[in-house]
Design a protein around this motif. Structure first.
Motif, PDB file in Angstrom:
ATOM      1  N   UNK A 249       0.834  -1.132   0.190  1.00  0.00           N
ATOM      2  CA  UNK A 249      -0.183   0.134   0.186  1.00  0.00           C
ATOM      3  C   UNK A 249       0.893   1.185   0.104  1.00  0.00           C
ATOM      4  N   UNK A 250       0.338   2.188  -0.006  1.00  0.00           N
ATOM      5  CA  UNK A 250       0.974   3.796   0.411  1.00  0.00           C
ATOM      6  C   UNK A 250       1.014   3.995   1.801  1.00  0.00           C
ATOM      7  N   UNK A 251       2.355   4.412   2.228  1.00  0.00           N
ATOM      8  CA  UNK A 251       2.368   4.751   3.599  1.00  0.00           C
ATOM      9  C   UNK A 251       3.715   5.976   3.750  1.00  0.00           C
ATOM     10  N   UNK A 252       3.491   7.149   4.552  1.00  0.00           N
ATOM     11  CA  UNK A 252       4.295   7.955   4.607  1.00  0.00           C
ATOM     12  C   UNK A 252       5.800   7.217   4.925  1.00  0.00           C
ATOM     13  N   UNK A 253       6.922   8.132   4.959  1.00  0.00           N
ATOM     14  CA  UNK A 253       7.945   7.903   5.296  1.00  0.00           C
ATOM     15  C   UNK A 253       8.029   7.821   6.722  1.00  0.00           C
ATOM     16  N   UNK A 254       8.654   6.931   7.286  1.00  0.00           N
ATOM     17  CA  UNK A 254       8.839   6.319   8.707  1.00  0.00           C
ATOM     18  C   UNK A 254       7.882   5.641   9.054  1.00  0.00           C
ATOM     19  N   UNK A 255       6.896   5.381   8.206  1.00  0.00           N
ATOM     20  CA  UNK A 255       5.734   4.356   8.735  1.00  0.00           C
ATOM     21  C   UNK A 255       6.212   2.968   8.569  1.00  0.00           C
TER      22      UNK A 255
ATOM     23  N   UNK B  64       5.852 -13.741   6.413  1.00  0.00           N
ATOM     24  CA  UNK B  64       5.852 -12.317   6.606  1.00  0.00           C
ATOM     25  C   UNK B  64       7.085 -11.277   6.275  1.00  0.00           C
ATOM     26  N   UNK B  65       6.708 -10.238   6.170  1.00  0.00           N
ATOM     27  CA  UNK B  65       7.754  -9.289   6.054  1.00  0.00           C
ATOM     28  C   UNK B  65       7.267  -7.825   6.660  1.00  0.00           C
ATOM     29  N   UNK B  66       7.898  -7.700   8.123  1.00  0.00           N
ATOM     30  CA  UNK B  66       7.502  -6.617   8.804  1.00  0.00           C
ATOM     31  C   UNK B  66       8.669  -5.510   8.397  1.00  0.00           C
ATOM     32  N   UNK B  67       8.021  -4.297   7.867  1.00  0.00           N
ATOM     33  CA  UNK B  67       8.696  -3.269   7.317  1.00  0.00           C
ATOM     34  C   UNK B  67       8.287  -2.236   8.052  1.00  0.00           C
ATOM     35  N   UNK B  68       9.713  -1.671   8.805  1.00  0.00           N
ATOM     36  CA  UNK B  68       9.478  -0.638   9.933  1.00  0.00           C
ATOM     37  C   UNK B  68      10.313   0.689   9.328  1.00  0.00           C
ATOM     38  N   UNK B  69      10.083   1.804   9.726  1.00  0.00           N
ATOM     39  CA  UNK B  69      11.054   3.100   9.523  1.00  0.00           C
ATOM     40  C   UNK B  69      11.337   3.139   8.045  1.00  0.00           C
ATOM     41  N   UNK B  70      10.062   3.070   7.185  1.00  0.00           N
ATOM     42  CA  UNK B  70      10.130   3.000   5.770  1.00  0.00           C
ATOM     43  C   UNK B  70      10.734   4.185   4.896  1.00  0.00           C
ATOM     44  N   UNK B  71      11.419   4.153   3.801  1.00  0.00           N
ATOM     45  CA  UNK B  71      11.957   5.356   3.310  1.00  0.00           C
ATOM     46  C   UNK B  71      11.379   5.408   1.830  1.00  0.00           C
ATOM     47  N   UNK B  72      11.424   6.406   1.088  1.00  0.00           N
ATOM     48  CA  UNK B  72      11.018   6.385  -0.033  1.00  0.00           C
ATOM     49  C   UNK B  72      11.834   5.534  -1.045  1.00  0.00           C
ATOM     50  N   UNK B  73      12.886   5.382  -0.769  1.00  0.00           N
ATOM     51  CA  UNK B  73      13.806   4.330  -1.531  1.00  0.00           C
ATOM     52  C   UNK B  73      13.175   2.898  -1.599  1.00  0.00           C
ATOM     53  N   UNK B  74      12.340   2.559  -0.671  1.00  0.00           N
ATOM     54  CA  UNK B  74      11.859   1.204  -0.488  1.00  0.00           C
ATOM     55  C   UNK B  74      10.678   0.878  -1.405  1.00  0.00           C
ATOM     56  N   UNK B  75      10.122   2.160  -2.073  1.00  0.00           N
ATOM     57  CA  UNK B  75       9.166   1.908  -2.736  1.00  0.00           C
ATOM     58  C   UNK B  75       9.478   0.843  -4.113  1.00  0.00           C
TER      59      UNK B  75
ATOM     60  N   UNK C 135       7.163 -18.264  -7.427  1.00  0.00           N
ATOM     61  CA  UNK C 135       7.137 -16.580  -7.155  1.00  0.00           C
ATOM     62  C   UNK C 135       5.861 -16.476  -6.902  1.00  0.00           C
ATOM     63  N   UNK C 136       5.596 -15.386  -6.206  1.00  0.00           N
ATOM     64  CA  UNK C 136       4.020 -14.635  -6.254  1.00  0.00           C
ATOM     65  C   UNK C 136       4.049 -13.624  -7.414  1.00  0.00           C
ATOM     66  N   UNK C 137       2.861 -12.881  -7.214  1.00  0.00           N
ATOM     67  CA  UNK C 137       2.715 -11.868  -8.380  1.00  0.00           C
ATOM     68  C   UNK C 137       3.073 -10.630  -8.106  1.00  0.00           C
ATOM     69  N   UNK C 138       3.493 -10.388  -6.685  1.00  0.00           N
ATOM     70  CA  UNK C 138       3.955  -9.084  -6.157  1.00  0.00           C
ATOM     71  C   UNK C 138       2.850  -8.188  -5.610  1.00  0.00           C
ATOM     72  N   UNK C 139       3.372  -7.410  -4.992  1.00  0.00           N
ATOM     73  CA  UNK C 139       2.408  -6.361  -4.184  1.00  0.00           C
ATOM     74  C   UNK C 139       3.200  -5.014  -4.118  1.00  0.00           C
ATOM     75  N   UNK C 140       2.551  -3.942  -4.444  1.00  0.00           N
ATOM     76  CA  UNK C 140       3.131  -2.710  -4.349  1.00  0.00           C
ATOM     77  C   UNK C 140       3.339  -2.147  -3.239  1.00  0.00           C
ATOM     78  N   UNK C 141       4.254  -1.531  -2.851  1.00  0.00           N
ATOM     79  CA  UNK C 141       4.770  -0.799  -1.713  1.00  0.00           C
ATOM     80  C   UNK C 141       5.175   0.677  -2.183  1.00  0.00           C
ATOM     81  N   UNK C 142       4.442   1.641  -1.778  1.00  0.00           N
ATOM     82  CA  UNK C 142       4.715   3.101  -2.107  1.00  0.00           C
ATOM     83  C   UNK C 142       5.158   3.738  -0.718  1.00  0.00           C
ATOM     84  N   UNK C 143       6.206   4.658  -0.680  1.00  0.00           N
ATOM     85  CA  UNK C 143       6.621   5.420   0.400  1.00  0.00           C
ATOM     86  C   UNK C 143       6.711   6.630  -0.027  1.00  0.00           C
ATOM     87  N   UNK C 144       5.920   7.562   0.661  1.00  0.00           N
ATOM     88  CA  UNK C 144       6.125   8.986   0.112  1.00  0.00           C
ATOM     89  C   UNK C 144       6.746   9.759   0.966  1.00  0.00           C
ATOM     90  N   UNK C 145       7.421  10.846   0.510  1.00  0.00           N
ATOM     91  CA  UNK C 145       8.205  11.790   1.222  1.00  0.00           C
ATOM     92  C   UNK C 145       7.499  12.566   2.175  1.00  0.00           C
TER      93      UNK C 145
END
Length: 122
Positions: free
Chosen positions: A10-16, A80-91, A112-122
């Protein structure tokens, strides 16, 4: 034949934070090494994390070490993949995959799976 389905992107702000899940069907993956990879637009698919069949060994890309945590629940056939302190470059599009051995090379992964989009906004 195994089918892997990722969810949780999904879409998350930087640091989320976000938690990705990868559910397997068609065969049990309790004896498989599982990995997470990601691919950003215009870039090659890159290794993120991997976990042994027992969960006793994990390995991470330097860029995510200390921020991401890979785990698995073999009873639920889920990784599972728990992702903390997300950065825009993790998009990127995040993929889960199954292999017979611990490796960071995508060519070692058979399913392989089909993939899931991760978007990190600054």
């Amino acid at each position: 034949q195994a089918q892997l389905v990722e969810s949780g992107g999904g879409l998350v702000q930087a640091g989320g934070s976000l938690r990705l899940s990868c559910a397997a069907s068609g065969r049990t993956l309790s004896s498989s090494v599982m990995g997470w990879f990601r691919q950003a637009p215009g870039k090659e698919r890159e290794f993120v994390a991997t976990i042994s069949w027992s969960g006793g060994f994990t390995n991470y890309a330097h860029s995510v070490k200390g921020r991401f945590t890979i785990s698995r629940d073999n009873a639920k056939n889920t990784v599972y993949l728990q992702m903390n302190s997300l950065k825009p470059e993790d998009t990127a599009v995040y993929y889960c995959a199954a292999a017979k051995k611990i490796d960071s090379d995508p060519s070692s992964y058979d399913y392989w799976g089909q993939g899931t989009q991760v978007t990190v906004s600054s």
